[in-house]
Scaffold this motif. Structure first.
Motif, mmCIF file in Angstrom:
data_model
loop_
_atom_site.group_PDB
_atom_site.id
_atom_site.type_symbol
_atom_site.label_atom_id
_atom_site.label_comp_id
_atom_site.label_asym_id
_atom_site.label_seq_id
_atom_site.Cartn_x
_atom_site.Cartn_y
_atom_site.Cartn_z
ATOM 1 N N TYR A 303 14.620 5.914 -2.798
ATOM 2 C CA TYR A 303 16.032 6.121 -2.246
ATOM 3 C C TYR A 303 16.256 7.228 -1.110
ATOM 4 C CZ TYR A 303 20.442 5.865 -0.707
ATOM 5 O OH TYR A 303 21.914 5.587 -0.280
ATOM 6 N N ALA A 304 14.922 8.741 -1.099
ATOM 7 C CA ALA A 304 14.862 9.577 -0.637
ATOM 8 C C ALA A 304 14.519 9.898 0.246
ATOM 9 C CB ALA A 304 15.068 10.963 -1.751
ATOM 10 N N GLN A 305 13.601 8.356 0.536
ATOM 11 C CA GLN A 305 12.142 8.926 1.181
ATOM 12 C C GLN A 305 12.439 8.188 3.192
ATOM 13 O OE1 GLN A 305 9.808 10.159 0.951
ATOM 14 N NE2 GLN A 305 10.172 9.723 -1.224
ATOM 15 N N THR A 306 11.711 9.422 3.752
ATOM 16 C CA THR A 306 12.249 8.926 5.055
ATOM 17 C C THR A 306 11.507 7.827 5.711
ATOM 18 O OG1 THR A 306 11.192 10.732 5.939
ATOM 19 C CG2 THR A 306 14.060 10.895 5.549
ATOM 20 N N ASP A 307 9.740 8.163 5.688
ATOM 21 C CA ASP A 307 8.738 7.545 5.660
ATOM 22 C C ASP A 307 8.979 5.726 4.692
ATOM 23 O OD1 ASP A 307 6.140 6.664 5.418
ATOM 24 O OD2 ASP A 307 5.381 8.472 6.025
ATOM 25 N N VAL A 308 8.281 4.630 5.247
ATOM 26 C CA VAL A 308 8.506 3.581 5.121
ATOM 27 C C VAL A 308 8.032 3.332 4.225
ATOM 28 C CG1 VAL A 308 8.150 2.669 6.881
ATOM 29 C CG2 VAL A 308 9.199 0.677 5.243
ATOM 30 N N LYS A 309 6.467 3.464 4.309
ATOM 31 C CA LYS A 309 5.332 3.496 4.046
ATOM 32 C C LYS A 309 5.896 4.015 1.718
ATOM 33 C CE LYS A 309 0.510 2.504 4.192
ATOM 34 N NZ LYS A 309 -0.887 2.554 5.003
ATOM 35 N N LYS A 310 6.081 5.922 2.170
ATOM 36 C CA LYS A 310 6.294 6.399 0.999
ATOM 37 C C LYS A 310 7.143 5.655 0.315
ATOM 38 C CE LYS A 310 4.918 11.303 0.509
ATOM 39 N NZ LYS A 310 4.335 12.201 1.562
ATOM 40 N N LEU A 311 8.009 4.839 0.843
ATOM 41 C CA LEU A 311 8.959 4.459 0.068
ATOM 42 C C LEU A 311 8.896 3.373 -0.581
ATOM 43 C CD1 LEU A 311 12.208 2.889 1.683
ATOM 44 C CD2 LEU A 311 11.169 1.975 0.166
ATOM 45 N N VAL A 312 7.837 2.469 -0.185
ATOM 46 C CA VAL A 312 7.173 1.097 -0.943
ATOM 47 C C VAL A 312 6.225 2.222 -1.978
ATOM 48 C CG1 VAL A 312 5.696 -0.942 -0.167
ATOM 49 C CG2 VAL A 312 7.080 -0.431 1.421
ATOM 50 N N ALA A 313 5.631 3.343 -1.219
ATOM 51 C CA ALA A 313 4.559 3.252 -2.583
ATOM 52 C C ALA A 313 6.004 4.028 -3.815
ATOM 53 C CB ALA A 313 4.216 4.836 -1.657
ATOM 54 N N TYR A 314 7.004 5.082 -3.647
ATOM 55 C CA TYR A 314 7.387 4.522 -4.855
ATOM 56 C C TYR A 314 8.350 3.822 -5.568
ATOM 57 C CZ TYR A 314 7.034 10.335 -4.314
ATOM 58 O OH TYR A 314 7.090 11.273 -4.493
ATOM 59 N N SER A 315 8.303 2.537 -4.669
ATOM 60 C CA SER A 315 9.173 1.292 -5.831
ATOM 61 C C SER A 315 8.114 1.435 -6.609
ATOM 62 C CB SER A 315 9.086 1.022 -4.066
ATOM 63 O OG SER A 315 8.319 -0.047 -4.087
ATOM 64 N N TYR A 360 3.281 -0.540 11.870
ATOM 65 C CA TYR A 360 3.056 0.880 12.290
ATOM 66 C C TYR A 360 2.271 0.399 13.676
ATOM 67 C CZ TYR A 360 0.094 4.914 11.885
ATOM 68 O OH TYR A 360 -0.179 6.096 12.093
ATOM 69 N N GLU A 361 1.606 -0.586 13.754
ATOM 70 C CA GLU A 361 0.718 -1.251 14.506
ATOM 71 C C GLU A 361 1.007 -0.900 15.827
ATOM 72 O OE1 GLU A 361 -2.023 -5.136 13.833
ATOM 73 O OE2 GLU A 361 -2.276 -4.545 11.706
ATOM 74 N N ARG A 362 2.409 -1.797 15.959
ATOM 75 C CA ARG A 362 3.172 -1.745 17.076
ATOM 76 C C ARG A 362 3.803 0.187 17.137
ATOM 77 N NH1 ARG A 362 2.822 -6.373 15.083
ATOM 78 N NH2 ARG A 362 2.819 -8.182 16.079
ATOM 79 N N ARG A 363 4.322 0.061 16.445
ATOM 80 C CA ARG A 363 5.006 1.567 16.991
ATOM 81 C C ARG A 363 3.952 2.977 16.683
ATOM 82 N NH1 ARG A 363 9.938 3.025 17.598
ATOM 83 N NH2 ARG A 363 9.199 5.007 18.631
ATOM 84 N N HIS A 364 3.358 3.116 15.753
ATOM 85 C CA HIS A 364 2.846 3.896 14.684
ATOM 86 C C HIS A 364 3.069 5.187 14.833
ATOM 87 C CE1 HIS A 364 -1.528 2.332 16.498
ATOM 88 N NE2 HIS A 364 -0.767 1.801 17.636
ATOM 89 N N THR A 365 4.041 4.804 14.023
ATOM 90 C CA THR A 365 4.986 5.822 13.380
ATOM 91 C C THR A 365 6.125 4.823 12.361
ATOM 92 O OG1 THR A 365 7.217 7.206 13.412
ATOM 93 C CG2 THR A 365 7.435 5.324 14.507
ATOM 94 N N ARG A 366 6.080 5.350 10.857
ATOM 95 C CA ARG A 366 6.816 5.763 9.494
ATOM 96 C C ARG A 366 8.152 5.898 9.486
ATOM 97 N NH1 ARG A 366 0.932 5.298 7.652
ATOM 98 N NH2 ARG A 366 1.386 7.623 7.019
ATOM 99 N N GLU A 367 8.220 6.542 10.055
ATOM 100 C CA GLU A 367 10.030 7.546 10.594
ATOM 101 C C GLU A 367 10.732 6.550 10.086
ATOM 102 O OE1 GLU A 367 10.561 9.992 9.507
ATOM 103 O OE2 GLU A 367 8.936 10.777 8.735
ATOM 104 N N ILE A 368 11.920 5.836 9.561
ATOM 105 C CA ILE A 368 12.504 5.066 9.791
ATOM 106 C C ILE A 368 13.557 5.265 10.497
ATOM 107 C CG2 ILE A 368 14.334 3.841 8.351
ATOM 108 C CD1 ILE A 368 12.737 4.801 5.839
ATOM 109 N N SER A 369 13.635 6.310 10.930
ATOM 110 C CA SER A 369 15.209 6.839 11.870
ATOM 111 C C SER A 369 14.264 5.917 13.572
ATOM 112 C CB SER A 369 14.913 8.786 11.610
ATOM 113 O OG SER A 369 13.564 8.589 11.948
ATOM 114 N N GLU A 370 13.080 5.675 13.201
ATOM 115 C CA GLU A 370 12.663 5.244 14.702
ATOM 116 C C GLU A 370 12.479 4.290 14.381
ATOM 117 O OE1 GLU A 370 10.167 6.766 16.700
ATOM 118 O OE2 GLU A 370 10.910 9.035 16.513
ATOM 119 N N TYR A 371 13.230 3.762 13.781
ATOM 120 C CA TYR A 371 13.450 1.841 14.540
ATOM 121 C C TYR A 371 15.187 2.038 14.200
ATOM 122 C CZ TYR A 371 8.989 1.531 13.115
ATOM 123 O OH TYR A 371 6.959 1.433 12.948
#
Lengths: 543, 478
Positions: A303-315, A360-371
């Motif tokens: 829940y605390a992650q800002t990186d969407v991939k890290k979020l999935v990893a912790y899930s 990531y392939e589209r935007r080259h970022t995984r920061e949730i705030s970018e989306y």
């Protein structure tokens, strides 16, 4: 009824060896293709992995509804030391074999754009990894199992180290050293068991015959359990996972989450439970406690992650906790739920990583705030992402629901069917199996809610709301290729969600036999009555 | 003379090279190296057909599977190392190619003689015949590569001479007590303080040769300074012979006193594992790193021996036999990269190679990188390459006699070792190349690497024939 010659040939055909070694053969073939011809390399790799999948479909057809191992192949390998090449599957390993052959072509297909350099080495690594994973799943010889188990590390090391993100070296070294430390101690355990057999044999069937004392079991379980717990990963051995997942390329994450983590839980079921039932009983409470801590900790950290991939990893940490919980509850529902959830986690987390890869392939970022607000721009992707999210949360109708439901039912069943002794002193009462398991099951159920919280909040922040970032306005929706690898996942999510019995039927026999056979010894070791009896006996001895 | 047929053939071959050196024109000296390789290969093949059983010199020398195992190992190592260095030697010392080959042949002759010795004088003579040419070979590059080669040779010589003196001193005590130089005579000695001192001196002397901690100080300096193809030979063949000498003197000769010397071997094994693995980590220089890794490998080797059983010796033999293609291969790959890069005027030179030499090797030469990776994995004991079985077998041997703690120590340190091996693999596979140029490897060197690679992979997949051979050899040692 007399079998036709063809059927006889088929029956003795080494199908498991074929499935296991097809990818390696493909990798050798690829060595001959010049590295510059990327299309040919990708095509061959995909083709080989599809052939392996088709071969595994034949395994499905040959798989009979019986207890014990099937499609067994037995050959001498190092006969002077009793080390053999013995393969076979049962209801526990069979579906994981299918999962492996299913995930690999998808992982390869997903990497067409993400992996642009050194395609040849990449494809070869993935194929070698597939063989190692399949080999570990079908091995019925401890040394052979260990050989494949270790061999999994090298291609994965390269996948993260060569094609990973910025911190890939740190992540891949950490991954390798963590898992290696666990494995070498397991090797010591394997050696111990091997040397206890007479005549020397590393065959699983022979090792099962060894009468192990309680102390031996406790130590050996620690050695094997550490290797498996690191692989699962069970809290607090999970710290390599977020790094590895975040830095790995999409295909690597998909395989890591899809199959590699299952090796840990598979190891528990295949080796640790049957070999050390008494130790499993003794360690049940701590293991379940770690699993429950993992569920809550993984969810809160996610829940605390800002990186969407890290979020999935912790899930993943959270979800794998459920699987361990279900296994150690040791009811039929719990174990079937755990095994089904192994598949489900492979499918839904694999699909989540694929979706993250698409972003990531589209935007080259995984920061949730970018989306934000993507649902308006990419409706098809949003729909698929939503289905996958629901599957990860475990919404009814998706596969995740069936697995989690079975695990929680199984755990509660275990909790509520055990003896409630109100005459105990309050301290003993709180620590009694009944109370402890009830608490675990309750907390785990609350964890489901937490799962919904972090997944839905992530989904909302990525997909809904206003489009704040102008770059997101021009995103393209899914290409046919992306649909090609995402749609099978979605189909499976619903298929398992609505018809779980297709898979559960394949495991019933094995699980029934497993529980009937090992549960008594485990329960005996963990129930307080036997503890009391042992202390009574000790007191008698002391006198 | 039947058990010495191969050795006599080798001696004749060495004599042939010596004489031929006098009559070949300077521009044709390359033939001498090729001739020597041919002699070694021929004898290796012949070892499978000749009957070399029996005894010679009224029992001072005994043939059989035990000796044959080491003869083949030494012949193979000599042939591969000579082959790998053929072009290098021809380039750097065009006039001394005959000398170089002759020295290697003499050293190999010492190695083939040693394991059959059942007399201590014979043993020492063979040991020195093996060792003295190595001093010469270590200093071969003293003219052109500056101080490193001279330092390497001097260190090897001083330490080697000192260790020989220590060994001889120890032997003189043992022989003085027994009144005979025959192993059979020593076997019946009662334990006395003087014999204890003699045994410890013997362990120390042989420990120097093997590069076992705490007698390992010369190893990194010598490996760093000497020419790499020679190091590939030095790092494997004498180790196998040192092992043979240990087995002959202790397991065969002094087996009655194993209660005294076994604990010493166990301690040395543990210490060597710790020192080798931990000191390898901070090494930036690749040859020094591999030197410490070699020290660590000797710890595993001793572990099998420290088990003190025939089976343990067999598994140690297996270890030594797999170690030859593995470590030889690693150094040959280092040599191949060094040679290819030495044309660059900015090159740092043979002795100054850091790990970054291998940056981007996978892109400069995928095959060489793959060979490098597999050799490293074999050293690290990862499955599907020979090293895995070697490590597993010595673990088995040690565990069986209750050395569980040593096995756990070895297993944990294997993870540490993996860290520095991975450092090299990472440079080859992950880092971008420093030089964009490809890598040209001369055919002889490439062939030697391929042979090593095939051996490592074949043993990794099918260890049975070698294991059976090692077990037979060990059973025949007594």
């Amino acid at each position: 009824m007399s079998a036709s010659p063809f059927a006889e040939t088929m029956a003795s055909f080494p199908l498991l060896s074929l499935v296991t070694f097809l990818p390696v053969a493909g990798a050798l073939l690829l060595l001959l293709v010049p590295g510059t011809n990327e299309r040919a390399i990708r095509g061959t790799g995909l083709f080989i992995s599809l052939v392996a999948f088709i071969a595994s479909v034949f395994v499905w057809r040959r798989f009979a509804d019986v207890t014990g191992f099937q499609l067994v192949e037995r050959h001498a390998w190092i006969p002077s030391l009793g080390i053999g090449y013995t393969l076979g599957i049962d209801g526990i390993s069979f579906l994981l074999v299918m999962l492996t052959t299913f995930i690999t072509p998808i992982a390869l297909l997903s990497s067409t754009h993400a992996i642009e350099h050194r395609v040849k080495e990449f494809t070869i690594s993935v194929l070698l990894l597939e063989t190692a994973m399949l080999g570990a799943l079908v091995s019925l010889d401890l040394v052979l199992f260990y050989v494949f188990w270790e061999a999994m590390l090298i291609p994965m090391y390269l996948l993260i180290g060569v094609w990973g993100g910025k911190e890939r070296i740190y992540a891949t070294t950490k991954f390798f050293l963590y898992t290696m430390l666990g494995s070498v101690l397991m090797l010591v355990g394997v050696l111990y068991l091997y040397l206890r057999t007479n005549p020397a044999s590393a065959a699983f069937a022979d090792v099962l015959e060894i009468p192990l004392t309680r102390t031996e079991q406790l130590w050996l379980f620690a050695a094997f359990g550490l290797a498996f717990a690191i692989k699962v990963p069970l809290f607090p051995f999970h710290t390599w996972l977020p790094d590895a997942h975040t830095e790995a390329p999409t295909a690597g994450s998909v395989i890591l989450a899809g199959v590699l983590l299952k090796m840990g839980t598979y190891g528990f079921l295949r080796f640790a439970f049957p070999l050390f039932p008494e130790a499993v009983g003794v360690y049940s409470v701590p293991m379940m406690a770690l699993a429950v801590i993992g569920i809550i900790y993984g969810a809160m950290t996610a829940y605390a992650q800002t990186d969407v991939k890290k979020l999935v990893a912790y899930s993943s940490v959270s979800h794998m906790g459920y699987i361990v919980l279900g296994m150690f509850a040791l009811t039929k529902a719990g174990i079937e739920g755990a095994m089904l959830q192994m598949l489900n986690h492979g499918i839904s987390t694999g699909a989540l990583f694929l979706c993250v890869g698409v972003l990531y392939e589209r935007r080259h970022t995984r920061e949730i705030s970018e989306y934000g607000g993507l649902a308006k721009v990419v409706p098809v992707f949003a729909t698929i992402f939503m289905i996958v999210t629901f599957s990860s949360i475990g919404l009814p109708g998706t596969n995740g629901f069936v697995g989690e439901f079975l695990i929680l039912t199984g755990t509660f069943e275990e909790a509520l069917s055990s003896h409630l002794d109100a005459t105990l002193a309050w301290k003993d009462f709180l620590l009694s199996w009944r109370v402890v398991t009830t608490v675990f099951a309750t907390i785990a159920t609350l964890g489901v809610v937490l799962g919904a919280v972090y997944m839905l909040s992530m989904f909302r922040r990525v997909m809904f709301g206003e489009i704040k970032n102008p770059k997101n306005l021009t995103l393209k929706d899914l290409s046919p290729r992306e649909l090609l690898y995402l749609v099978p996942m979605v189909v499976l999510i619903f298929l398992i969600g609505f018809f779980p019995n297709v898979l559960l039927n394949k495991m019933h026999r094995s699980v029934d036999a497993f529980v009937d056979h090992y549960r008594p010894a485990i329960v005996k070791a963990r129930s307080p009555e036997t503890v009391a009896a042992r202390e009574g006996a000790r007191a008698v001895e002391a006198r | 003379m039947r058990p010495l047929a191969l050795d006599l053939g080798l001696a004749a071959g060495a004599g042939l090279v010596l004489v031929a050196d006098l009559f070949t024109a300077p521009q044709q000296k390359r033939l001498l190296g090729q001739l020597s390789v041919a002699i070694l290969v021929l004898l290796f093949v012949a070892s499978f057909f000749l009957d070399t059983t029996g005894a010679a010199f009224s029992g001072a020398y005994v043939g059989g599977p035990w000796v044959l195992f080491f003869k083949r190992a030494a012949l193979a190592a000599g042939a591969l190392a000579l082959l790998g260095g053929l072009e290098h030697v021809a380039e750097r010392w065009p006039h001394r190619q005959g000398e170089y080959a002759l020295m290697v042949l003499s050293s190999v002759l010492g190695m083939t003689l040693l394991p059959g010795a059942r007399d201590l004088i014979f043993l020492i003579v063979a040991f020195e015949l093996m060792g003295v040419p190595l001093y010469v070979l270590a200093t071969f590059g003293k003219d052109d590569s500056g101080r490193h080669s001279a330092e390497a040779g001097l260190k090897l010589y001083v330490v080697g001479a000192a260790s020989t003196a220590i060994t001889l001193f120890g032997l003189s005590l043992v022989v003085g007590l027994a009144g005979t130089t025959r192993l059979a005579g020593i076997a019946t000695l009662p334990l006395s303080p003087l014999l204890g001192v003699g045994m410890m001196l013997l362990v120390a002397g042989m420990g120097f040769k093997l590069g076992v901690a705490p007698f390992h100080m010369w190893v990194p300096d010598t490996y760093q300074g000497a020419s790499t193809p020679f190091v590939s030979f030095l790092s494997v063949a004498p180790k196998a012979s040192g092992l043979a000498a240990l087995v002959v003197v202790f397991s065969v000769g002094l087996s009655a006193h194993r209660a005294t010397w076994l604990p010493v071997l166990v301690t040395l094994s543990a210490l060597t594992l710790l020192v080798g693995n931990l000191l390898a980590i901070p090494q930036p220089n690749v040859k020094r790193l591999l030197a410490f890794s070699g020290v660590a490998q000797m710890g595993y080797l001793l572990m099998g021996l420290a088990a003190g059983t025939t089976e343990g010796i067999g598994m140690t033999l297996f270890y030594a036999a797999t170690y030859i293609p593995t470590n030889l291969g690693v150094f040959l790959v280092v040599h191949a990269v060094t040679r290819a890069d030495s044309v660059d005027p900015k090159d740092e030179g043979d002795a100054e190679r850091t790990v970054s030499t291998f940056d981007g090797l996978a892109r400069r030469s995928p095959w060489l990188a793959m060979a490098f990776l597999l050799f490293l994995l074999s050293l690290a004991g990862i499955p599907f390459v020979a090293g895995f079985w070697a490590q597993l077998y010595v673990f088995m041997a040690a565990w069986k006699v209750g050395l569980g703690w040593l096995v756990v120590l070895g297993a944990v340190l294997a993870t540490v070792a993996l860290y520095y091996y991975l450092g090299l693999a990472r440079a080859a596979y992950v880092n971008p190349p420093k030089r964009s140029s490809g890598l040209a490897v001369d055919p002889a060197l490439a062939f030697a690497i391929v042979v090593c690679l095939l051996a490592v992979v074949l043993i990794g997949v099918w260890p049975r024939p070698l294991l059976d051979a090692a077990m037979r050899a060990a059973a025949a040692a007594f």
